[in-house]
Structures are given as C-alpha cells and as structure tokens.
Design an enzyme around this catalytic site. Structure first.
Site, PDB file in Angstrom:
ATOM      1  N   THR A  56       0.876  -1.180   0.000  1.00  0.00           N
ATOM      2  CA  THR A  56       0.000   0.000   0.000  1.00  0.00           C
ATOM      3  C   THR A  56       0.910   1.226   0.000  1.00  0.00           C
ATOM      4  O   THR A  56       2.133   1.096   0.015  1.00  0.00           O
ATOM      5  CB  THR A  56      -0.891   0.040   1.260  1.00  0.00           C
ATOM      6  OG1 THR A  56      -0.057   0.362   2.391  1.00  0.00           O
ATOM      7  CG2 THR A  56      -1.597  -1.280   1.503  1.00  0.00           C
ATOM      8  N   CYS A  57       0.322   2.414   0.032  1.00  0.00           N
ATOM      9  CA  CYS A  57       1.161   3.617   0.044  1.00  0.00           C
ATOM     10  C   CYS A  57       1.938   3.733   1.354  1.00  0.00           C
ATOM     11  O   CYS A  57       2.938   4.437   1.431  1.00  0.00           O
ATOM     12  CB  CYS A  57       0.313   4.865  -0.178  1.00  0.00           C
ATOM     13  SG  CYS A  57      -0.989   5.046   1.039  1.00  0.00           S
ATOM     14  N   ASP A 117      -7.599   2.712  11.015  1.00  0.00           N
ATOM     15  CA  ASP A 117      -7.884   2.688   9.569  1.00  0.00           C
ATOM     16  C   ASP A 117      -7.948   1.227   9.136  1.00  0.00           C
ATOM     17  O   ASP A 117      -6.949   0.515   9.178  1.00  0.00           O
ATOM     18  CB  ASP A 117      -6.757   3.423   8.826  1.00  0.00           C
ATOM     19  CG  ASP A 117      -7.004   3.478   7.325  1.00  0.00           C
ATOM     20  OD1 ASP A 117      -7.944   2.813   6.855  1.00  0.00           O
ATOM     21  OD2 ASP A 117      -6.257   4.192   6.636  1.00  0.00           O
ATOM     22  N   PHE A 118      -9.145   0.780   8.737  1.00  0.00           N
ATOM     23  CA  PHE A 118      -9.344  -0.636   8.428  1.00  0.00           C
ATOM     24  C   PHE A 118      -9.170  -0.971   6.941  1.00  0.00           C
ATOM     25  O   PHE A 118      -9.481  -2.072   6.518  1.00  0.00           O
ATOM     26  CB  PHE A 118     -10.729  -1.106   8.902  1.00  0.00           C
ATOM     27  CG  PHE A 118     -10.776  -1.385  10.383  1.00  0.00           C
ATOM     28  CD1 PHE A 118     -10.331  -2.592  10.880  1.00  0.00           C
ATOM     29  CD2 PHE A 118     -11.252  -0.445  11.269  1.00  0.00           C
ATOM     30  CE1 PHE A 118     -10.360  -2.861  12.243  1.00  0.00           C
ATOM     31  CE2 PHE A 118     -11.297  -0.695  12.640  1.00  0.00           C
ATOM     32  CZ  PHE A 118     -10.843  -1.914  13.118  1.00  0.00           C
ATOM     33  N   GLU A 119      -8.691  -0.011   6.148  1.00  0.00           N
ATOM     34  CA  GLU A 119      -8.538  -0.289   4.719  1.00  0.00           C
ATOM     35  C   GLU A 119      -7.556  -1.431   4.470  1.00  0.00           C
ATOM     36  O   GLU A 119      -7.657  -2.161   3.498  1.00  0.00           O
ATOM     37  CB  GLU A 119      -8.077   0.973   3.973  1.00  0.00           C
ATOM     38  CG  GLU A 119      -9.211   1.955   3.739  1.00  0.00           C
ATOM     39  CD  GLU A 119      -8.789   3.185   2.935  1.00  0.00           C
ATOM     40  OE1 GLU A 119      -7.752   3.109   2.249  1.00  0.00           O
ATOM     41  OE2 GLU A 119      -9.493   4.196   3.001  1.00  0.00           O
ATOM     42  N   GLN A 123      -6.748  -5.091   1.751  1.00  0.00           N
ATOM     43  CA  GLN A 123      -5.508  -5.424   1.031  1.00  0.00           C
ATOM     44  C   GLN A 123      -5.037  -6.834   1.387  1.00  0.00           C
ATOM     45  O   GLN A 123      -4.548  -7.568   0.543  1.00  0.00           O
ATOM     46  CB  GLN A 123      -4.402  -4.414   1.389  1.00  0.00           C
ATOM     47  CG  GLN A 123      -4.725  -2.980   1.040  1.00  0.00           C
ATOM     48  CD  GLN A 123      -4.830  -2.758  -0.462  1.00  0.00           C
ATOM     49  OE1 GLN A 123      -4.177  -3.427  -1.239  1.00  0.00           O
ATOM     50  NE2 GLN A 123      -5.676  -1.829  -0.864  1.00  0.00           N
ATOM     51  N   GLY A 192      -5.251  12.532 -11.389  1.00  0.00           N
ATOM     52  CA  GLY A 192      -4.922  11.122 -11.157  1.00  0.00           C
ATOM     53  C   GLY A 192      -6.082  10.375 -10.537  1.00  0.00           C
ATOM     54  O   GLY A 192      -7.004  10.968  -9.982  1.00  0.00           O
ATOM     55  N   THR A 193      -6.015   9.049 -10.636  1.00  0.00           N
ATOM     56  CA  THR A 193      -7.141   8.241 -10.141  1.00  0.00           C
ATOM     57  C   THR A 193      -6.678   7.193  -9.132  1.00  0.00           C
ATOM     58  O   THR A 193      -7.231   6.113  -9.047  1.00  0.00           O
ATOM     59  CB  THR A 193      -7.859   7.544 -11.318  1.00  0.00           C
ATOM     60  OG1 THR A 193      -6.882   6.823 -12.074  1.00  0.00           O
ATOM     61  CG2 THR A 193      -8.561   8.538 -12.208  1.00  0.00           C
ATOM     62  N   ILE A 196      -6.414   6.539  -2.934  1.00  0.00           N
ATOM     63  CA  ILE A 196      -6.617   7.563  -1.898  1.00  0.00           C
ATOM     64  C   ILE A 196      -7.242   8.811  -2.514  1.00  0.00           C
ATOM     65  O   ILE A 196      -8.110   9.450  -1.927  1.00  0.00           O
ATOM     66  CB  ILE A 196      -5.289   7.896  -1.178  1.00  0.00           C
ATOM     67  CG1 ILE A 196      -4.847   6.692  -0.343  1.00  0.00           C
ATOM     68  CG2 ILE A 196      -5.443   9.098  -0.272  1.00  0.00           C
ATOM     69  CD1 ILE A 196      -3.534   6.873   0.375  1.00  0.00           C
TER      70      ILE A 196
END
Length: 418
Positions: A56-57, A117-119, A123, A192-193, A196
C-alpha cells in the site's frame, strides 16, 4: 514452534512502513500487480509453501515460510526498485510468534498511519486470494489470515477505535475543510485516479457539497468512468496547466514514479493548496518556492492528532485484549496440529490391542457379546486418548518431550507433526 511442511522453514514477516521509511523509500519498494505475481512465482519456484504480499502507500510486506528472512528480502528486492542495503536500513524482520503478532497488529488497524484505519484488511484479503490462486497458502496461513479477519471484525464491532475519521483520505478532507473557507464555492482539481485520491474525492463530494470538482487523468476513459460515479467534470490532460491556474485546491493522486507537478507549470495568481496523496511523491518540493502555494503530503496528513484520534487511543487496550484472545485460540489450534498425528497413531495402536483382546475372549467365552465389548472398549479408548490430548494441550514447553515419551512407550511409528 513447528509450522511448515518443511522442517527447516519458519514463518517470517518482512517489510517496511511509514514508521521508519519516508515516502521516497517506500516508493522504491512499492509493488504493482505484475510485480506481485512475479514475487509469488519466484517464491513458488524456490519451493515456498506459503507467501502473501501486501503493498500500500504506507507499507510493503511479505508474510511467508522460508529457511531464513533474507531469502524473502532478496525476492522482494529483485522485483522492486530498491536495494537490499536500502531495505535493511528501514526494515523489520519478524519470525514465528513475532511475525504472527505483527500480522494481527497490521490487519486490525493498530499499526496504521491513522489509528483504526481498516482499509488494510481489504488489502490482506486481496493478497490472500492472489496467493491462494497460485496454491501458495498452506493450512497454517489460511487459519492465521482467517483469525486476523475475525479479530478485525470484532474490533470494528466491539470498540469505537474506528469511529470518526479513519483514513488518510478523510484526513485530507478534514484538512481542507479546516483551512479553506467557503469550500463549497472553491474550484477543486483532482489529478490522477489513485485509490486515496478517489476516496478523497468521494469524501469531498459528500462533505463539502462542492459542485466545482474537475478530474484530469492521463487516460481519459478511466477519468470518465470515475467522474460518472461522483458527478465530476472531466478535462483533457493537455489542459492541466490552465485548469491548475483556475483551481483553489489541487489534489494529486497519480501512480507516477517521478513528480508530475512542479513549479514550472504553475501560473496561479491566487492561493493554491496542493495535497500530494501519492507514493512516491508526485509533486516536486520546488512548488514551495512560490509564495501563494501551500504543499501538504499524505505523511503530514496522517500525523494529525485531533480529538478523534486521541479518543480512539483509549480503545487500544480493548482491541489488544481481543487480539490476545484470538491469538490464544490460534496457538491452541497450532498445538493440536502438532500432536494430532501422535494421538491418531495412539488410537490405532489401542485399536490393535482391542481387536486382539476381543478375539482372545471370544474364543474362550461362550455367549460372548462382541458388540457390548466393542462398545465398552471404544469408550475406554476414547477416554484414554482424550486424557493424553488434554495433557498435550496443556504441556506448554514440554509438549515435544511428552510426544517423544508417548511415542516411545507405545512404540508408535514416527509421523510428521503437521
């Protein structure tokens, strides 16, 4: 702790995160889908029985079985832009119980840049599915990932650790709303797409009631698809300079490896707030030389320690309690897996004794009820094996010695312990 079909392999978690690695370094080890496939295939070719990749980032991590941690480090570095030396400067290498504990912490949002943060659990699920498709998930990893998912659900449902702003994208919106007056009337440009960026855009639409949001992407079709979802205006990439000149806020979320925005293309006369939500950074630091430009990177956003985050910290002990409970259940299952073959072999041995004794008595005893003897001795065998299983389950550090003793007393055949 024995966990793999290969007795020389241990379970490792290797990786880097926002805690020690800056955005530029994280960018060197970012992994796209193709690189993930390549890493998994390399591991498979090297005889790995299990591996999951997360990128992830905020972090890049490998969880899997290996003879040592460096084997995984080398595989990661072969398929990314960074060097082994650069990685080891900021990396963490966890083994066995520590690796398990790390995965629980990451998967439940306790290690996220913004607490709760549960994102990341999404992942982990994606990484798990990709590995399972390639048959790189063994029973240990399947059980472990399911346990982490269960812990994540319980923490989300039973605590308020994820209440309020949970993600960097929400923090970006909070930042904008706190610092830009009359936000609903301002011109916002999303370039950008990236994920986030899309989430930020969705939150901007929802919370600011702004109808002046424009989207630009190198691939226009992609921009139109997303714009349709959020009711945004799409402009051509060729118009980016003139669009920035008209904007009050520029949100950059491209997947480029080098900066796409620098001071050369900024001709704005009014104040411009730029949020760079990209890893690696996509906005050059030289834009700060312009008096009317403010640049904020996602690393700064995630350091926001507002009242919401402070309140969440109060729920950490409760979350850790849930993790301890589920980790204990996982370890109990692991112990059972270690001694299950011995209990099975013991049962077979006792069944042999049972069959021989029933045959002896049947020959000598008229009107002998074989069914009654069978049922009664079956119960005795079950009680004996249950007693042994109970002892092994609570043997803690002496499980291996107890297993060796049982094998020796009953002359059981050696069996693999997984």
């Amino acid at each position: 702790m024995h966990t793999s079909l290969n007795k020389n392999h241990k379970f490792y978690a290797i990786g880097l995160s926002y805690k020690k690695a800056d955005a530029a370094t994280r960018g060197h080890f970012a992994i796209d889908e193709n690189a993930q496939e390549a890493i998994l295939n390399s591991a498979k070719a090297a005889g790995a029985s299990g591996l999951i990749v997360i990128s992830t980032c905020n972090r890049t991590e490998l969880y899997g079985f290996s003879p040592d941690a460096m084997t995984l480090v080398k595989i990661l570095c072969e398929h990314t832009q960074g060097t082994i030396e650069e990685f080891l400067e900021v990396a963490y290498l966890h083994k066995n119980d520590d690796a398990i504990a790390h995965l629980f912490k990451v998967g439940t949002g306790l290690d996220s840049q913004i607490l709760g943060d549960f994102e990341i659990i999404g992942q982990l699920k994606i990484g798990f599915k990709r590995s399972k498709k390639l048959k790189l998930i063994n029973p240990f990893m399947e059980r472990l990932v399911n346990a982490v998912i269960q812990a994540s659900k319980r923490i989300k449902n039973e605590t308020e650790i994820s209440s309020g702003a949970t993600s960097v994208s929400f923090a970006a919106v909070q930042y904008i709303m706190a610092r830009v007056p009359y936000i609903s009337e301002k011109n916002i440009l999303l370039f950008g797409t990236g994920k986030i960026g899309r989430n930020t855009c969705e939150n901007l639409v929802k919370h600011t009631k702004n109808e002046h949001i424009t989207l630009i992407n190198r691939t226009k079709e992609k921009a139109e698809k997303i714009a349709g979802k959020f009711n945004l205006l799409v402009k051509d990439y060729a118009d980016i300079e003139s669009e920035i000149a008209q904007s009050d806020i520029l949100v950059v979320a491209t997947g480029a490896q080098k900066p796409t925005i620098n001071k050369e293309i900024l001709y704005t006369k009014k104040p411009l707030l730029i949020l760079d939500l990209s890893i690696p950074k996509n906005v050059s630091d030289d834009v700060k030389e312009l008096e009317n430009v403010t640049l904020v990177h996602l690393d700064q956003l995630s350091q926001m320690t507002d009242a919401t985050l402070k309140r969440r910290q109060g729920y950490i002990p409760q979350a850790e309690g849930i993790i301890s409970e589920i980790t204990a259940e996982f370890n109990a299952w692991l112990q059972t897996r270690k001694f299950a073959p011995t209990i099975k072999a013991l049962k077979v041995k006792l069944k042999e004794v049972q069959a021989a004794e029933i045959e002896n008595v049947r020959k000598k005893t008229p009107d002998f009820s074989e069914a009654t003897a069978q049922a009664m001795s079956d119960k005795i065998i079950q009680k004996i094996t249950n007693q042994f299983a109970h002892h092994l389950r609570h043997a803690n550090g002496s499980t291996a010695e107890s297993l060796a003793l049982i094998n020796s007393i009953f002359q059981l055949e050696d069996s693999d312990d997984v």
